[in-house]
Design a protein around this motif. Structure first.
Motif, PDB file in Angstrom:
ATOM      1  N   ASP A 136     -12.524 -40.089  -7.342  1.00 63.00           N
ATOM      2  CA  ASP A 136     -13.913 -39.742  -7.042  1.00 63.00           C
ATOM      3  C   ASP A 136     -14.201 -39.803  -5.552  1.00 63.00           C
ATOM      4  O   ASP A 136     -15.006 -39.023  -5.028  1.00 63.00           O
ATOM      5  CB  ASP A 136     -14.869 -40.674  -7.792  1.00 63.00           C
ATOM      6  N   TRP A 137     -13.566 -40.722  -4.862  1.00 64.96           N
ATOM      7  CA  TRP A 137     -13.794 -40.862  -3.423  1.00 64.96           C
ATOM      8  C   TRP A 137     -13.251 -39.653  -2.657  1.00 64.96           C
ATOM      9  O   TRP A 137     -13.816 -39.265  -1.633  1.00 64.96           O
ATOM     10  CB  TRP A 137     -13.136 -42.135  -2.910  1.00 64.96           C
ATOM     11  N   LEU A 138     -12.175 -39.084  -3.148  1.00 64.43           N
ATOM     12  CA  LEU A 138     -11.609 -37.914  -2.487  1.00 64.43           C
ATOM     13  C   LEU A 138     -12.629 -36.779  -2.456  1.00 64.43           C
ATOM     14  O   LEU A 138     -12.742 -36.047  -1.467  1.00 64.43           O
ATOM     15  CB  LEU A 138     -10.341 -37.450  -3.208  1.00 64.43           C
ATOM     16  N   ARG A 139     -13.379 -36.638  -3.540  1.00 63.94           N
ATOM     17  CA  ARG A 139     -14.374 -35.568  -3.627  1.00 63.94           C
ATOM     18  C   ARG A 139     -15.668 -35.924  -2.905  1.00 63.94           C
ATOM     19  O   ARG A 139     -16.317 -35.073  -2.310  1.00 63.94           O
ATOM     20  CB  ARG A 139     -14.653 -35.239  -5.082  1.00 63.94           C
ATOM     21  N   ALA A 140     -16.042 -37.204  -2.954  1.00 60.65           N
ATOM     22  CA  ALA A 140     -17.331 -37.619  -2.401  1.00 60.65           C
ATOM     23  C   ALA A 140     -17.271 -37.907  -0.910  1.00 60.65           C
ATOM     24  O   ALA A 140     -18.299 -37.887  -0.231  1.00 60.65           O
ATOM     25  CB  ALA A 140     -17.835 -38.861  -3.136  1.00 60.65           C
ATOM     26  N   GLY A 141     -16.074 -38.161  -0.393  1.00 57.71           N
ATOM     27  CA  GLY A 141     -15.955 -38.561   1.003  1.00 57.71           C
ATOM     28  C   GLY A 141     -16.530 -37.565   1.987  1.00 57.71           C
ATOM     29  O   GLY A 141     -17.195 -37.944   2.966  1.00 57.71           O
ATOM     30  N   SER A 142     -16.288 -36.273   1.745  1.00 55.48           N
ATOM     31  CA  SER A 142     -16.759 -35.261   2.692  1.00 55.48           C
ATOM     32  C   SER A 142     -18.272 -35.245   2.794  1.00 55.48           C
ATOM     33  O   SER A 142     -18.834 -34.996   3.868  1.00 55.48           O
ATOM     34  CB  SER A 142     -16.251 -33.875   2.286  1.00 55.48           C
ATOM     35  N   ASP A 143     -18.978 -35.537   1.702  1.00 59.85           N
ATOM     36  CA  ASP A 143     -20.441 -35.586   1.733  1.00 59.85           C
ATOM     37  C   ASP A 143     -20.943 -36.763   2.568  1.00 59.85           C
ATOM     38  O   ASP A 143     -22.103 -36.775   2.992  1.00 59.85           O
ATOM     39  CB  ASP A 143     -21.003 -35.715   0.311  1.00 59.85           C
ATOM     40  N   MET A 144     -20.075 -37.743   2.770  1.00 61.27           N
ATOM     41  CA  MET A 144     -20.458 -38.939   3.520  1.00 61.27           C
ATOM     42  C   MET A 144     -19.822 -38.980   4.906  1.00 61.27           C
ATOM     43  O   MET A 144     -19.903 -39.996   5.606  1.00 61.27           O
ATOM     44  CB  MET A 144     -20.065 -40.190   2.725  1.00 61.27           C
ATOM     45  N   GLY A 145     -19.151 -37.881   5.280  1.00 61.83           N
ATOM     46  CA  GLY A 145     -18.567 -37.801   6.617  1.00 61.83           C
ATOM     47  C   GLY A 145     -17.265 -38.556   6.777  1.00 61.83           C
ATOM     48  O   GLY A 145     -16.880 -38.897   7.903  1.00 61.83           O
ATOM     49  N   VAL A 146     -16.563 -38.806   5.668  1.00 65.49           N
ATOM     50  CA  VAL A 146     -15.312 -39.561   5.717  1.00 65.49           C
ATOM     51  C   VAL A 146     -14.209 -38.783   5.007  1.00 65.49           C
ATOM     52  O   VAL A 146     -14.413 -38.279   3.903  1.00 65.49           O
ATOM     53  CB  VAL A 146     -15.474 -40.944   5.043  1.00 65.49           C
ATOM     54  N   GLU A 147     -13.055 -38.684   5.647  1.00 64.92           N
ATOM     55  CA  GLU A 147     -11.895 -38.078   4.997  1.00 64.92           C
ATOM     56  C   GLU A 147     -11.085 -39.197   4.349  1.00 64.92           C
ATOM     57  O   GLU A 147     -10.550 -40.066   5.041  1.00 64.92           O
ATOM     58  CB  GLU A 147     -11.026 -37.315   5.999  1.00 64.92           C
ATOM     59  N   VAL A 148     -11.016 -39.189   3.026  1.00 68.46           N
ATOM     60  CA  VAL A 148     -10.365 -40.263   2.290  1.00 68.46           C
ATOM     61  C   VAL A 148      -8.886 -39.946   2.081  1.00 68.46           C
ATOM     62  O   VAL A 148      -8.530 -38.859   1.627  1.00 68.46           O
ATOM     63  CB  VAL A 148     -11.056 -40.483   0.926  1.00 68.46           C
ATOM     64  N   PHE A 149      -8.048 -40.916   2.421  1.00 68.59           N
ATOM     65  CA  PHE A 149      -6.613 -40.856   2.161  1.00 68.59           C
ATOM     66  C   PHE A 149      -6.299 -41.928   1.117  1.00 68.59           C
ATOM     67  O   PHE A 149      -6.348 -43.127   1.425  1.00 68.59           O
ATOM     68  CB  PHE A 149      -5.806 -41.147   3.428  1.00 68.59           C
ATOM     69  N   ALA A 150      -5.990 -41.545  -0.110  1.00 67.37           N
ATOM     70  CA  ALA A 150      -5.594 -42.505  -1.135  1.00 67.37           C
ATOM     71  C   ALA A 150      -4.090 -42.714  -1.034  1.00 67.37           C
ATOM     72  O   ALA A 150      -3.313 -41.760  -1.134  1.00 67.37           O
ATOM     73  CB  ALA A 150      -5.963 -41.978  -2.522  1.00 67.37           C
ATOM     74  N   VAL A 151      -3.676 -43.944  -0.805  1.00 64.75           N
ATOM     75  CA  VAL A 151      -2.265 -44.239  -0.571  1.00 64.75           C
ATOM     76  C   VAL A 151      -1.485 -44.222  -1.886  1.00 64.75           C
ATOM     77  O   VAL A 151      -1.887 -44.834  -2.874  1.00 64.75           O
ATOM     78  CB  VAL A 151      -2.100 -45.610   0.114  1.00 64.75           C
ATOM     79  N   ARG A 152      -0.384 -43.491  -1.876  1.00 70.04           N
ATOM     80  CA  ARG A 152       0.516 -43.422  -3.027  1.00 70.04           C
ATOM     81  C   ARG A 152       1.635 -44.443  -2.808  1.00 70.04           C
ATOM     82  O   ARG A 152       2.540 -44.233  -2.020  1.00 70.04           O
ATOM     83  CB  ARG A 152       1.119 -42.032  -3.148  1.00 70.04           C
ATOM     84  N   LEU A 153       1.581 -45.539  -3.531  1.00 75.83           N
ATOM     85  CA  LEU A 153       2.593 -46.575  -3.389  1.00 75.83           C
ATOM     86  C   LEU A 153       3.783 -46.313  -4.306  1.00 75.83           C
ATOM     87  O   LEU A 153       3.636 -45.720  -5.368  1.00 75.83           O
ATOM     88  CB  LEU A 153       1.985 -47.944  -3.714  1.00 75.83           C
ATOM     89  N   PRO A 154       4.972 -46.774  -3.925  1.00 76.40           N
ATOM     90  CA  PRO A 154       6.142 -46.620  -4.802  1.00 76.40           C
ATOM     91  C   PRO A 154       5.945 -47.371  -6.119  1.00 76.40           C
ATOM     92  O   PRO A 154       5.232 -48.371  -6.192  1.00 76.40           O
ATOM     93  CB  PRO A 154       7.277 -47.257  -3.982  1.00 76.40           C
ATOM     94  N   GLY A 155       6.573 -46.845  -7.176  1.00 74.49           N
ATOM     95  CA  GLY A 155       6.578 -47.525  -8.461  1.00 74.49           C
ATOM     96  C   GLY A 155       5.492 -47.102  -9.424  1.00 74.49           C
ATOM     97  O   GLY A 155       5.330 -47.710 -10.481  1.00 74.49           O
ATOM     98  N   ARG A 156       4.748 -46.039  -9.097  1.00 77.96           N
ATOM     99  CA  ARG A 156       3.665 -45.575  -9.977  1.00 77.96           C
ATOM    100  C   ARG A 156       3.427 -44.087  -9.754  1.00 77.96           C
ATOM    101  O   ARG A 156       3.857 -43.514  -8.776  1.00 77.96           O
ATOM    102  CB  ARG A 156       2.397 -46.377  -9.717  1.00 77.96           C
ATOM    103  N   GLU A 157       2.747 -43.468 -10.718  1.00 78.79           N
ATOM    104  CA  GLU A 157       2.411 -42.040 -10.662  1.00 78.79           C
ATOM    105  C   GLU A 157       3.657 -41.223 -10.331  1.00 78.79           C
ATOM    106  O   GLU A 157       4.697 -41.416 -10.951  1.00 78.79           O
ATOM    107  CB  GLU A 157       1.258 -41.821  -9.670  1.00 78.79           C
ATOM    108  N   ARG A 158       3.573 -40.329  -9.380  1.00 72.56           N
ATOM    109  CA  ARG A 158       4.715 -39.458  -9.103  1.00 72.56           C
ATOM    110  C   ARG A 158       5.872 -40.187  -8.422  1.00 72.56           C
ATOM    111  O   ARG A 158       6.955 -39.618  -8.237  1.00 72.56           O
ATOM    112  CB  ARG A 158       4.289 -38.266  -8.254  1.00 72.56           C
ATOM    113  N   ARG A 159       5.671 -41.463  -8.064  1.00 74.53           N
ATOM    114  CA  ARG A 159       6.731 -42.267  -7.447  1.00 74.53           C
ATOM    115  C   ARG A 159       7.205 -43.368  -8.410  1.00 74.53           C
ATOM    116  O   ARG A 159       7.671 -44.422  -7.989  1.00 74.53           O
ATOM    117  CB  ARG A 159       6.229 -42.867  -6.137  1.00 74.53           C
ATOM    118  N   LEU A 160       7.082 -43.095  -9.691  1.00 75.06           N
ATOM    119  CA  LEU A 160       7.372 -44.087 -10.722  1.00 75.06           C
ATOM    120  C   LEU A 160       8.817 -44.568 -10.662  1.00 75.06           C
ATOM    121  O   LEU A 160       9.103 -45.739 -10.956  1.00 75.06           O
ATOM    122  CB  LEU A 160       7.069 -43.502 -12.104  1.00 75.06           C
ATOM    123  N   ALA A 161       9.749 -43.696 -10.285  1.00 75.91           N
ATOM    124  CA  ALA A 161      11.163 -44.065 -10.278  1.00 75.91           C
ATOM    125  C   ALA A 161      11.543 -44.931  -9.084  1.00 75.91           C
ATOM    126  O   ALA A 161      12.655 -45.488  -9.048  1.00 75.91           O
ATOM    127  CB  ALA A 161      12.028 -42.806 -10.298  1.00 75.91           C
TER     128      ALA A 161
END
Length: 262
Positions: A46-71
């Protein structure tokens, strides 16, 4: 885990971030967001979409061991993770920025700010923002964290620290447990020497109904900085991003703007 085990394992830099494209990109300031234990970049969807309305570019960090970095093997040491993140973030620190960490992410964020402070080449953040996060040294390891999967799941269920919707999906739980164990060890194992106090302010957010991390506990974050600490209570429990996410993001965006303009 040793630093050498991670040499060359990160791939491209984009592998580390999920961020807005189109109108959401190119804001004046950036906000790098670290998830709670076992969580991924999707926590901040939600922050990725809402950030621009608030003047902030949101970078959500992708940590190893989950989602597309599960392996990939997750980090269980905050200092090693901070070293890697500092190198990955370097090309993106050409604009003013802040760092937000939720629960375990708050501890990882603190380690990251300390690591950035040790680099004379890195632009320092305007502030560190922590939500539902126990300050370093206050979290004690439990035997169940390194026990069987059933013991860990039972601990999660009793503490109320994981959404019921997740616990109801055994397949999903099994996939996230390795990252969860590593994240819990990371948060419990990180220590800061008394002389290591940040030169940037910290702003905390405590869920009014959080059974794990109370506002009184979060008040101890004040010992981590020489630049001022503030704390707000927001509706919700430990995962208050579901209820109060946009409210918190709005407060963070205004704080960053204030720090930038002063």
């Amino acid at each position: 885990m040793t630093a050498g085990a991670w040499a060359g394992a990160d791939g491209t830099r984009d592998r580390w971030f999920r961020r807005a494209t189109g109108p959401g990109a190119g804001q004046r300031v950036r906000l790098f967001c670290l998830p709670y234990a076992g969580g991924g970049a999707g926590v901040f969807h939600d922050w990725l979409r809402a950030g621009s309305d608030m003047g902030v570019e949101v970078f959500a960090v992708r940590l190893p061991g989950r989602e597309r970095r599960l392996a990939e093997r997750p980090f269980d040491d905050a200092r090693l993770l901070a070293e890697r993140l500092a190198a990955v973030l370097e090309p993106y620190l050409d604009r003013p920025y802040g760092i937000y960490g939720h629960s375990m992410g708050g501890v990882a964020g603190l380690a990251l700010v300390h690591e950035l402070a040790r680099s004379p080449r890195s632009r320092q953040p305007l502030g560190l923002f922590v939500g539902a996060s126990a300050p370093p040294g206050s979290l004690r390891p439990e035997a169940r964290w390194s026990g069987s999967d059933a013991e860990l799941v039972d601990w999660l269920r009793r503490t109320g620290g994981t959404p019921a919707s997740v616990l109801a999906r055994p397949g999903l739980v099994a996939r996230v447990l390795p990252a969860l164990r590593a994240d819990l060890a990371l948060a419990a194992g990180y220590r800061v020497r008394p002389s290591e106090r940040l030169a940037v302010p910290i702003q905390g957010f405590a869920g009014a109904a959080d059974p794990l991390v109370t506002a009184a506990s979060m008040a101890r974050w004040s010992a981590q900085t020489e630049a001022g600490f503030s704390l707000s209570r927001v509706p919700g429990g430990h995962f208050f991003l579901a209820e109060s996410g946009r409210r918190v993001l709005g407060t963070v965006a205004r704080s960053i703007q204030h720090l930038l303009d002063r």
